[in-house]
Design a protein around this motif. Structure first.
Motif, PDB file in Angstrom:
ATOM      1  N   ARG A   1      -5.574   7.357  -1.903  1.00 37.29           N
ATOM      2  CA  ARG A   1      -5.888   6.247  -1.007  1.00 37.29           C
ATOM      3  C   ARG A   1      -7.378   6.203  -0.675  1.00 37.29           C
ATOM      4  O   ARG A   1      -8.041   7.223  -0.561  1.00 37.29           O
ATOM      5  CB  ARG A   1      -5.075   6.357   0.282  1.00 37.29           C
ATOM      6  CG  ARG A   1      -3.642   5.936   0.086  1.00 37.29           C
ATOM      7  CD  ARG A   1      -2.836   5.993   1.384  1.00 37.29           C
ATOM      8  NE  ARG A   1      -1.593   5.266   1.209  1.00 37.29           N
ATOM      9  CZ  ARG A   1      -0.541   5.741   0.543  1.00 37.29           C
ATOM     10  NH1 ARG A   1      -0.605   6.940   0.027  1.00 37.29           N
ATOM     11  NH2 ARG A   1       0.554   5.011   0.415  1.00 37.29           N
ATOM     12  N   MET A   2      -7.831   4.955  -0.518  1.00 37.93           N
ATOM     13  CA  MET A   2      -9.221   4.735  -0.112  1.00 37.93           C
ATOM     14  C   MET A   2      -9.308   3.347   0.528  1.00 37.93           C
ATOM     15  O   MET A   2      -8.813   2.361  -0.062  1.00 37.93           O
ATOM     16  CB  MET A   2     -10.143   4.826  -1.325  1.00 37.93           C
ATOM     17  CG  MET A   2     -11.607   4.650  -0.967  1.00 37.93           C
ATOM     18  SD  MET A   2     -12.643   4.848  -2.415  1.00 37.93           S
ATOM     19  CE  MET A   2     -14.201   4.285  -1.732  1.00 37.93           C
TER      20      MET A   2
ATOM     21  N   GLY B   1     -12.771  11.467   3.506  1.00 38.53           N
ATOM     22  CA  GLY B   1     -12.599  10.039   3.309  1.00 38.53           C
ATOM     23  C   GLY B   1     -13.855   9.248   3.633  1.00 38.53           C
ATOM     24  O   GLY B   1     -14.211   8.303   2.915  1.00 38.53           O
TER      25      GLY B   1
ATOM     26  N   ASP C   1       0.808  -1.225   0.000  1.00 38.22           N
ATOM     27  CA  ASP C   1       0.000   0.000   0.000  1.00 38.22           C
ATOM     28  C   ASP C   1       0.842   1.276   0.000  1.00 38.22           C
ATOM     29  O   ASP C   1       0.542   2.233   0.701  1.00 38.22           O
ATOM     30  CB  ASP C   1      -0.948   0.001   1.207  1.00 38.22           C
ATOM     31  CG  ASP C   1      -2.035   1.065   1.056  1.00 38.22           C
ATOM     32  OD1 ASP C   1      -2.423   1.332  -0.093  1.00 38.22           O
ATOM     33  OD2 ASP C   1      -2.472   1.616   2.083  1.00 38.22           O
TER      34      ASP C   1
ATOM     35  N   LYS D   1     -12.020  11.568  -6.464  1.00 35.43           N
ATOM     36  CA  LYS D   1     -11.206  10.440  -6.003  1.00 35.43           C
ATOM     37  C   LYS D   1     -11.687   9.134  -6.627  1.00 35.43           C
ATOM     38  O   LYS D   1     -10.872   8.313  -7.079  1.00 35.43           O
ATOM     39  CB  LYS D   1     -11.254  10.348  -4.478  1.00 35.43           C
ATOM     40  CG  LYS D   1     -10.511   9.148  -3.916  1.00 35.43           C
ATOM     41  CD  LYS D   1     -10.439   9.192  -2.401  1.00 35.43           C
ATOM     42  CE  LYS D   1      -9.517  10.284  -1.922  1.00 35.43           C
ATOM     43  NZ  LYS D   1      -9.244  10.182  -0.466  1.00 35.43           N
TER      44      LYS D   1
ATOM     45  N   GLU E   1      -9.924   6.372   3.625  1.00 33.63           N
ATOM     46  CA  GLU E   1      -9.061   7.379   4.214  1.00 33.63           C
ATOM     47  C   GLU E   1      -9.796   8.018   5.383  1.00 33.63           C
ATOM     48  O   GLU E   1     -11.025   8.139   5.356  1.00 33.63           O
ATOM     49  CB  GLU E   1      -8.711   8.432   3.156  1.00 33.63           C
ATOM     50  CG  GLU E   1      -7.538   9.299   3.498  1.00 33.63           C
ATOM     51  CD  GLU E   1      -7.162  10.190   2.324  1.00 33.63           C
ATOM     52  OE1 GLU E   1      -5.964  10.433   2.119  1.00 33.63           O
ATOM     53  OE2 GLU E   1      -8.071  10.646   1.607  1.00 33.63           O
TER      54      GLU E   1
END
Length: 410
Positions: A295-296, A303, A289, A363, A298
Motif C-alpha cells: 500500500r501507498m 510510509g 483498496d 516498495k 502508508e
C-alpha cells in the motif's frame, strides 16, 4: 417481479465478483479458518469462475472439499513477491529457507497422515545432505538455533497455507530444544500447491527447470496466438500495478490497441477494477483498496519516507537518479521530522537513511513506479510515479474513485 429479478441478478453479480476478488487476493483458499466464508462463495460460483479464468487468463481453478486453488502463471520472474515470515517482523525468506521449504514439501509428499516437527526436520536434514545440494553451499544440521528457527519459519508458512494443521505442541519449544509438535498433513491441499504446466518429475533432463515448469506450447494458429496474447495481457492487468506499453512486444501492442476497451470492460465487469488509461500504459485501479499487498501512501516513518522519495522522483521520470542523492535527502529531512516527532527517533542514527531508502525503493519497485536493482547506485523513475508529484490543488467530487496503483497477491 421485475424489480425483484433485477435485485436478485445484482446480488448474484456482486457475490460472483466478491468470489473473483477473493481468488485474486488469496489464490489458495481453505475451507476452514479465517477465509471460510470466501471459500464457500468460491465453491458456489466455481463453474462461472473456472470458465472466466480459463477463457481470459489461462489460469486453472481447482476446488476440493478442503480448498480452492487458482493456479496463476506469473507474467515475469519477480523478486518483489517473496515468501515472508508468517508472524513477527514479516522478513522475507532467504535462500536456505526456500531450500528447506522445498525439501519439507518433498518429505510431506511421502510421509504418513501425521508427522512431528522433529521427524520432519530430520528428514529435511537428510535431504540437505545430498552431495549435489551440499555443493551449492546449503547446509542444515539442526545444531544451531538459527537453523531450527529457519525450520520453524517454514513450518509456520505451511500451517498458514493449509498444508499442515497443528494437533499438539508449540514450535517455540522445538527452537528451544525443549519439546516437539505434532501435525496433521493435508495431502489434498499439498497436491494443489504447484501451479506449473508440467509435472516436476518430468523435467529430469531440463537444463533450466524453472523455465520448463511453466513452458507453454507455442500456438499453431492465428486464433490460438490471439488467445495467448489475450491471456498474457489480462494476466498483467490483473496481477501487476501497471501495464506499460513500451514493455510489450509488437504483436501484443497491436492486439491491445484494437482490443483494449473490450479487455478492460471484461475485467471491470468481473472484478470491479477500473481501468485508468494513460499515454504510457494502463493501471487497473481498485476502488475498494483491498486487492493489494503493498500500500501507498502508508502511515509511519517508512510510509512517509516512501511518499517523499516518490515526490522527489516524480520530477525525473525516465532519467536515472543517484541513490546517494536520496540518502542525502532523507538524512537531511530526518533531523526536522524526528524533532517534530513525525518520524521515529532512530531515523537520525548513523546509517539509518540507508535502510529507509532501501525499504522505500523496494516498495516503489514492487508498485512499478521505479526501476531499481538492489545494490546498484541508480534508480529510474517510471511514468506512473508522476501521480505523486506536487501540483496545483484540485477539488475531488464526492464519491470519486481512488487511483492508487495496486498489485495482487500470488
Amino acid at each position: 417481479m421485475t424489480a425483484l429479478n433485477d435485485a436478485l441478478i445484482a446480488s448474484r453479480i456482486a457475490e460472483q465478483r466478491k468470489a473473483a476478488r477473493a481468488l485474486l487476493s488469496y489464490p489458495l483458499l481453505r475451507s476452514s479458518g479465517r477465509h471460510r466464508d470466501l471459500f464457500v462463495l468460491v465453491a458456489k460460483y466455481q463453474q462461472e469462475l473456472r470458465e472466466w479464468f480459463d477463457r481470459e487468463t489461462g489460469w486453472r481453478l481447482t476446488t476440493t472439499s478442503e480448498a480452492a486453488r487458482l493456479s496463476k502463471l506469473t507474467t515475469v520472474a519477480d523478486p518483489t513477491y517473496p515468501a515472508t515470515e508468517v508472524s513477527g517482523s514479516r522478513l522475507p525468506f532467504g535462500r536456505r529457507r526456500y531450500v528447506l521449504t522445498c525439501l519439507a514439501l518433498a518429505v510431506l509428499e511421502r510421509c504418513d497422515q501425521q508427522i512431528t516437527l522433529g521427524r520432519l526436520a530430520e528428514q529435511v536434514m537428510l535431504g540437505a545432505a545430498d552431495p549435489e545440494l551440499a555443493a551449492t553451499g546449503i547446509t542444515f544440521t539442526m545444531e544451531r538455533r538459527d537453523e531450527r528457527s529457519d525450520m520453524v519459519a517454514v513450518v509456520r508458512l505451511l500451517l498458514e497455507i493449509g498444508v499442515l494443521d497443528r494437533v499438539a505442541g508449540e514450535e517455540q519449544a522445538f527452537v528451544n530444544t525443549s519439546g516437539d509438535v505434532l501435525y496433521d498433513v493435508r495431502r489434498r491441499t499439498l497436491s494443489m500447491l504447484s501451479t506449473s504446466t508440467r509435472g516436476p518429475s518430468m523435467l529430469t533432463d531440463a537444463i533450466d527447470r524453472c523455465a520448463a515448469l511453466t513452458y507453454e506450447t507455442p500456438p499453431a494458429t492465428d486464433d490460438l496466438r490471439n488467445r495467448r496474447i489475450r491471456h498474457r495481457l489480462t494476466r498483467v492487468l490483473l496481477d501487476e500495478p501497471v501495464l506499460y506499453y513500451d514493455q510489450l512486444a509488437e504483436d501484443e501492442l497491436a492486439y491491445l490497441t484494437g482490443q483494449r476497451t473490450a479487455i478492460c470492460r471484461r475485467i471491470t465487469e468481473f472484478t470491479g477494477l477500473i481501468a485508468e488509461v494513460r499515454a504510457e500504459g494502463i493501471a487497473m485501479v481498485d476502488p475498494f483498496d483491498d486487492l493489494t499487498d503493498v500500500r501507498m501512501p502508508e502511515i509511519g516513518t517508512d510510509g512517509h519516507v516512501t511518499l517523499l522519495i516518490a515526490e522527489r522522483l516524480s520530477g525525473s521520470i525516465g532519467s536515472p537518479v543517484a541513490v546517494a542523492d536520496l540518502y542525502a535527502m532523507v538524512r537531511e529531512l530526518a533531523e526536522e521530522f524526528t524533532r517534530q516527532r513525525v518520524w521515529r527517533a532512530d531515523a537520525t542514527a548513523p546509517g539509518a537513511e540507508t535502510a529507509l531508502v532501501t525499504t522505500a525503493l523496494h516498495k516503489l519497485t514492487a508498485l512499478r513506479l521505479v526501476r531499481h536493482t538492489p545494490g546498484t547506485d541508480w534508480v529510474t523513475p517510471l511514468p506512473a510515479i508522476a501521480r505523486y508529484g506536487v501540483g496545483e490543488p484540485t477539488v475531488t467530487e464526492p464519491g470519486a474513485t481512488k487511483t492508487t496503483p495496486t498489485r495482487k497477491r500470488r
